[in-house]
Design a protein around this motif. Structure first.
Motif, short mmCIF file in Angstrom:
data_model
loop_
_atom_site.label_atom_id
_atom_site.label_comp_id
_atom_site.label_asym_id
_atom_site.label_seq_id
_atom_site.Cartn_x
_atom_site.Cartn_y
_atom_site.Cartn_z
N PRO A 174 0.80 -1.23 0.00
CA PRO A 174 0.00 0.00 0.00
C PRO A 174 0.83 1.28 0.00
CG PRO A 174 -0.14 -1.11 2.12
CD PRO A 174 0.61 -2.02 1.21
N GLN A 175 2.12 1.18 0.35
CA GLN A 175 2.99 2.35 0.31
C GLN A 175 3.42 2.69 -1.12
OE1 GLN A 175 3.59 4.16 3.11
NE2 GLN A 175 2.17 2.70 4.02
N ARG A 176 3.33 1.70 -2.04
CA ARG A 176 3.80 1.90 -3.42
C ARG A 176 2.70 1.76 -4.46
NH1 ARG A 176 9.04 -1.87 -2.63
NH2 ARG A 176 10.59 -0.21 -2.64
N ASP A 177 1.76 0.87 -4.22
CA ASP A 177 0.85 0.44 -5.26
C ASP A 177 -0.55 1.02 -5.10
OD1 ASP A 177 2.84 -1.29 -6.38
OD2 ASP A 177 2.42 -2.73 -4.78
N GLY A 178 -1.14 1.39 -6.24
CA GLY A 178 -2.51 1.90 -6.24
C GLY A 178 -3.56 0.80 -6.31
N CYS A 187 2.14 -5.43 -15.91
CA CYS A 187 1.87 -5.54 -14.47
C CYS A 187 1.68 -4.14 -13.89
CB CYS A 187 3.04 -6.20 -13.75
SG CYS A 187 3.55 -7.77 -14.44
N ASP A 188 0.90 -4.07 -12.83
CA ASP A 188 0.54 -2.79 -12.23
C ASP A 188 1.22 -2.51 -10.90
OD1 ASP A 188 -1.20 -2.72 -14.35
OD2 ASP A 188 -2.99 -3.06 -13.17
N ILE A 189 1.93 -3.49 -10.34
CA ILE A 189 2.47 -3.32 -8.99
C ILE A 189 3.98 -3.55 -8.98
CG2 ILE A 189 0.27 -3.86 -7.86
CD1 ILE A 189 1.37 -6.66 -7.27
N TYR A 190 4.62 -2.94 -7.99
CA TYR A 190 6.07 -2.96 -7.86
C TYR A 190 6.65 -4.37 -7.91
CZ TYR A 190 10.65 -2.53 -5.66
OH TYR A 190 11.98 -2.62 -5.39
N SER A 191 6.17 -5.25 -7.03
CA SER A 191 6.78 -6.59 -6.92
C SER A 191 6.67 -7.37 -8.22
CB SER A 191 6.13 -7.37 -5.77
OG SER A 191 4.74 -7.53 -6.00
N ALA A 192 5.56 -7.26 -8.91
CA ALA A 192 5.36 -8.01 -10.15
C ALA A 192 6.24 -7.49 -11.27
CB ALA A 192 3.89 -7.96 -10.56
N VAL A 193 6.37 -6.18 -11.40
CA VAL A 193 7.23 -5.60 -12.44
C VAL A 193 8.67 -5.97 -12.18
CG1 VAL A 193 8.10 -3.43 -13.42
CG2 VAL A 193 5.65 -3.72 -13.01
N ASP A 247 2.23 -0.57 -18.06
CA ASP A 247 1.40 0.20 -17.14
C ASP A 247 2.14 1.20 -16.27
OD1 ASP A 247 -1.21 -0.89 -17.69
OD2 ASP A 247 -0.43 -2.76 -16.90
N CYS A 248 3.44 1.24 -16.34
CA CYS A 248 4.17 2.06 -15.39
C CYS A 248 3.97 3.56 -15.60
CB CYS A 248 5.66 1.71 -15.39
SG CYS A 248 6.42 1.81 -16.98
N ASP A 269 -2.10 5.25 -11.43
CA ASP A 269 -2.35 4.34 -10.31
C ASP A 269 -1.31 3.21 -10.25
OD1 ASP A 269 -3.29 3.07 -12.57
OD2 ASP A 269 -5.15 2.37 -11.66
N CYS A 270 -0.23 3.34 -11.01
CA CYS A 270 0.81 2.30 -11.06
C CYS A 270 2.19 2.86 -10.71
CB CYS A 270 0.82 1.64 -12.44
SG CYS A 270 -0.72 0.84 -12.87
N LEU A 271 2.24 3.71 -9.71
CA LEU A 271 3.52 4.33 -9.33
C LEU A 271 4.53 3.30 -8.87
CD1 LEU A 271 2.27 7.55 -7.52
CD2 LEU A 271 3.18 7.32 -9.83
N GLY A 272 4.08 2.23 -8.22
CA GLY A 272 4.99 1.16 -7.82
C GLY A 272 5.63 0.49 -9.01
N ALA A 273 4.87 0.35 -10.10
CA ALA A 273 5.42 -0.24 -11.32
C ALA A 273 6.54 0.64 -11.88
CB ALA A 273 4.31 -0.42 -12.36
N MET A 274 6.33 1.95 -11.87
CA MET A 274 7.37 2.86 -12.35
C MET A 274 8.59 2.84 -11.43
SD MET A 274 8.13 4.81 -14.80
CE MET A 274 9.73 5.55 -15.01
N GLU A 275 8.36 2.75 -10.15
CA GLU A 275 9.47 2.66 -9.20
C GLU A 275 10.33 1.42 -9.47
OE1 GLU A 275 10.20 2.33 -4.38
OE2 GLU A 275 8.25 3.03 -5.11
N ALA A 276 9.69 0.31 -9.79
CA ALA A 276 10.44 -0.91 -10.11
C ALA A 276 11.29 -0.73 -11.37
CB ALA A 276 9.49 -2.09 -10.28
N VAL A 277 10.74 -0.09 -12.39
CA VAL A 277 11.51 0.18 -13.62
C VAL A 277 12.70 1.08 -13.30
CG1 VAL A 277 11.45 1.29 -15.89
CG2 VAL A 277 9.55 -0.17 -15.17
N GLU A 278 12.46 2.13 -12.53
CA GLU A 278 13.55 3.04 -12.17
C GLU A 278 14.66 2.33 -11.41
OE1 GLU A 278 11.22 5.93 -10.05
OE2 GLU A 278 11.27 7.32 -11.76
#
Length: 193
Positions: free
Chosen positions: A66-70, A124-130, A151-152, A156-165
């Motif tokens: 919940p701290q990263r994913d929408g 994928c839409d969430i940090y861990s999955a990306v 989706d990054c 609502d997919c900020l965690g996905a972008m964080e994983a890419v970064e």
């Protein structure tokens, strides 16, 4: 998926594979299978012998941060796995293989069977999955192969972008080949740069 995103996938499938070593397509985050069906149908015409492997729980999102994913656990639970199997059979899409379950439970073993990868469509839409889907495919990616992150760029997919970064940009030092309508990165060997 927006039409421009699907058109972008088509352009990669049509024009991006020239000169690449043989390999297959993996998609992490298949949901109802629309993109996987599309890529498999295109490959039947353009790249006979190339398979598409679609990874998903087909039961909705796993636990999220919940701290990263929408998104939250259970989102997209209306995937319709049985209906997707019926469409695959009806349309005679024999190069599409569904890998059902959590990525962490299925991908390591499945990737050994997939072998070389030309394209990883990370939908994928969430940090861990990306993060996981990028990392598990790295050692299988052919030189010049593609990671297409779907989706990054969504709000609502900020965690996905964080994983890419964290993984693709900072850790692995990759630069985007495209930033719209997808983030697209290539597996360029250091000798090619």
């Amino acid at each position: 998926m927006a039409e421009q995103n699907r058109m972008n996938l088509y352009l990669i499938l049509r024009f991006g594979f020239d000169g690449l070593a043989p390999g297959h397509i993996v998609e992490f985050g298949a949901y109802r299978g629309g993109n996987a069906l599309f890529m498999a149908a295109v490959c039947q015409e353009l790249h006979p012998g190339m398979n598409v492997y679609a990874f998903d729980t087909f039961d909705g999102m796993p636990a999220t941060d919940p701290q990263r994913d929408g998104h939250r656990a259970g989102d997209f639970k209306d995937a319709g796995y049985e209906e997707l199997l019926e469409v695959i059979e009806k349309e005679k899409i024999d190069n599409l293989h569904l890998v059902r379950g959590l990525f962490e439970d299925t991908a390591d073993e499945a990737m050994k069977n997939v072998g070389s990868v030309r394209l990883n469509h990370v939908d994928c839409d969430i940090y861990s999955a990306v993060k996981y889907s990028y990392d598990v495919s790295r050692k299988y990616m052919v030189d010049g192969g593609y990671w297409v992150f779907d989706d990054c760029l969504c709000s609502d997919c900020l965690g996905a972008m964080e994983a890419v970064e964290e993984t693709t940009i900072r850790r692995d030092g990759r630069f985007a080949e495209q930033v719209f309508p997808h983030l697209v990165y290539r597996n360029w060997p250091s000798s090619w740069t």
